[in-house]
Each structure stands twice: as C-alpha cells, then as structure tokens.
Design an enzyme around this catalytic site. Structure first.
Site, mmCIF file in Angstrom:
data_model
loop_
_atom_site.group_PDB
_atom_site.id
_atom_site.type_symbol
_atom_site.label_atom_id
_atom_site.label_comp_id
_atom_site.label_asym_id
_atom_site.label_seq_id
_atom_site.Cartn_x
_atom_site.Cartn_y
_atom_site.Cartn_z
ATOM 1 N N ASN A 3 0.840 -1.305 0.246
ATOM 2 C CA ASN A 3 0.059 -0.631 -0.050
ATOM 3 C C ASN A 3 0.780 1.311 0.036
ATOM 4 O OD1 ASN A 3 -1.897 -2.417 2.308
ATOM 5 N ND2 ASN A 3 -2.526 -1.709 0.279
ATOM 6 N N ASN A 41 -2.343 -8.577 -1.786
ATOM 7 C CA ASN A 41 -3.442 -8.619 -3.294
ATOM 8 C C ASN A 41 -3.382 -7.256 -3.818
ATOM 9 O OD1 ASN A 41 -4.110 -7.531 -0.164
ATOM 10 N ND2 ASN A 41 -6.216 -6.702 -1.241
ATOM 11 N N HIS A 42 -2.778 -6.378 -3.097
ATOM 12 C CA HIS A 42 -2.210 -4.704 -3.964
ATOM 13 C C HIS A 42 -1.080 -4.785 -4.605
ATOM 14 C CE1 HIS A 42 -5.964 -3.108 -2.520
ATOM 15 N NE2 HIS A 42 -5.942 -3.286 -1.111
ATOM 16 N N HIS A 66 -4.148 -4.602 8.666
ATOM 17 C CA HIS A 66 -3.725 -3.049 9.037
ATOM 18 C C HIS A 66 -4.431 -2.979 10.409
ATOM 19 C CE1 HIS A 66 -3.867 -1.181 4.767
ATOM 20 N NE2 HIS A 66 -3.394 -2.477 4.779
HETATM 21 FE FE LIG Z 1 -2.443 -3.976 3.176
HETATM 22 FE FE LIG Z 2 -3.415 -6.346 1.386
#
Ligand SMILES: [Fe+2]
Ligand SMILES: [Fe+2]
Length: 269
Positions: free
Chosen positions: A40, A67-68, A179
């Site tokens: 992120n 996933n990012h 997070h």
């Molecule tokens: Fe994340």
């Molecule tokens: Fe993630």
C-alpha cells in the site's frame, strides 16, 4: 539473529513513519534483517520502483506484497529485476517476480522469506499451505539461519492455522493485510514466533488507513461513492520483533513494536 517484520506501509503517512523510525530502530535493536510490507506504499494502492528504493534506503532488506501488489502496473516489468521485492507466493505459475527468496544478512548469514497469501474472504488462488510446505521442504531451517513467513490475509483463523502449521519450521509467522495489530504475540510450542497481524504503518484516525468520512459513507449507503483516499495524519509504526537462536533458527523472544501516531506505544524491553 534479530529480525523485524513491518506491517503494511500505507501511503505517505506510512512512508514517513518508515523514514522517521526505521533507521533508528535498526541501530537501537541491532537488527540483522528487516522485512517491510509495501503493498500500500503508493497512496494506498501498490508500489513503485522509486518507493522500493525509499524503503531499502530506510533499512528494509526485503519488501513483501499482497493483494495490492499489482495496483501500480509499472511494477510488473520492474519486479523480475528486483529479487528483494516479493509478490504473493501462491499466484498462478508464470506470474512475474517471486514469492520467496533466500537473502544474505550483512554478516553473511542467510534468511528465507516467504510471502504466501490467504484465501478466506480473498481472491481464489492456489493453496498457501501447500506452497509453504514445498518451500520449507526445499529450504529448511539448518540450511538457512532464519525463516520468516509474512502471511498476507484477512481471516484470523487462517493466519493462526498457518502459524501452527509452520510451528517448529519457521523463526516467525506473522500476518499482514488487516492493518490492525493483534495482541497475541507468542512463541508457539515448537519454537516459532507468531502474531496474527503486524498492523500497519499509517494514520489510525481512519478506517484501516483510508479517510474515515468516505469509508463510513460506503457502509451507510452501500452505493459506490467517492474514491477512498489515504488518511494523512501522523502514522504509527507497527512491527514485530523477534530474536532467534542461531543454532536452531527458532525464536527466543518475540515482541510487538508500536511507535508514533495514535496507538499506545510498545517497545521490546
Ligand atoms: Fe494492506
Ligand atoms: Fe492486503
């Protein structure tokens, strides 16, 4: 060996927390090896070559993903040339980059880092447990001095299952992606350090690092609204510290690290 795994770095607040705290932590905790989750780093979505360089310069040895990982498409041609940047391990065969690697410390010891991704409440991908099994069979503790597993996933159950699955075979299993840091740092019965989620580097006056107003609206209306924007207040650093026994590669000590921003501080004693 003294290891630190840092949770998801969320946009500028997260990167500022890396720069403000990581070089000093590296010295004060005499860290031998640092993993930073970078999925992120670019305004909450993905990572770029320039941001990788920033994280390395601040003291990261390896940057892990999730996933990012592909949100910034320019990282796709870059990743094959940077072995220190990992993407999830259990993506389909032929995916660019790697989800694991053996990396040297400054004094010549070696560390296996694995970056599997979970499946519950996530995209359907190959089995992370079988992927980890293959890697641990190929490169067991003994061949390397430490094994770090950054398990990127949503469900606490799946992450805890991975910890127990790898117990005695890894120095540390730590979750990323939620997070939010969990309060369950422990050494499992066979010697693997474990924490369900490391938390993030980011602004906690937010909804998991995104500005709270738009995030709340999404829950209220269930309609597509404004694009989520990263919250930009002072970030908290969230990480997990582990000290291993060099003979076995297993954990002697584990402790959460939280510094700056809004969360209650924690430092290894
Ligand atoms: Fe994340
Ligand atoms: Fe993630």
């Amino acid at each position: 060996m003294r290891l630190l795994v840092c949770g998801d770095v969320m946009g500028r607040s997260g990167r500022d927390a890396v720069v403000a705290h990581l070089p000093r932590l590296r010295r004060e905790l005499s860290l031998d090896f640092v993993v930073v989750n970078g999925e992120n780093a670019a305004h909450g979505f993905g990572i770029t070559e320039k941001l990788c360089a920033e994280l390395y310069a601040a003291g990261a040895d390896v940057v892990s993903g999730g996933n990012h990982s592909w949100d910034r498409r320019e990282i796709i041609p870059y990743i094959a040339g940077d072995r220190r940047l990992l993407r999830p391990l259990n993506l389909p065969p032929g995916t660019p980059g790697a989800g694991s690697g053996v990396f040297p410390t400054a004094d010549g010891r070696s560390v296996l880092v694995l970056n599997p991704m979970a499946r519950l409440f996530m995209d359907a991908i190959d089995c992370p447990f079988r992927a980890v099994e293959r890697e641990l069979e190929a490169t067991p503790l003994g061949k390397v001095q430490a094994v770090i597993i950054d398990f990127h996933g949503e469900a606490t159950s799946e992450k805890m299952a991975m910890g127990q699955f790898a117990d005695g075979r890894a120095s540390l299993v730590v979750g990323t992606h939620s997070h939010v840091p969990t309060a369950d740092a422990q050494i499992l019965p066979k010697g693997t350090a474990y924490q369900t989620d490391a938390g993030m580097f980011g602004d906690y006056d937010s909804v998991i690092g995104m500005q709270k107003e738009v995030a709340i609206q999404r829950f209220l209306t269930k309609m597509p609204g404004e694009r989520l924007q990263v919250a930009e207040g002072e970030g908290t650093l969230c990480a997990v510290f582990v000290e291993t026994d060099d003979a076995s590669g297993l954990a002697r000590r584990v402790a959460p690290v939280r510094l700056g921003g809004r969360l209650v501080s924690a430092m290894p004693g």
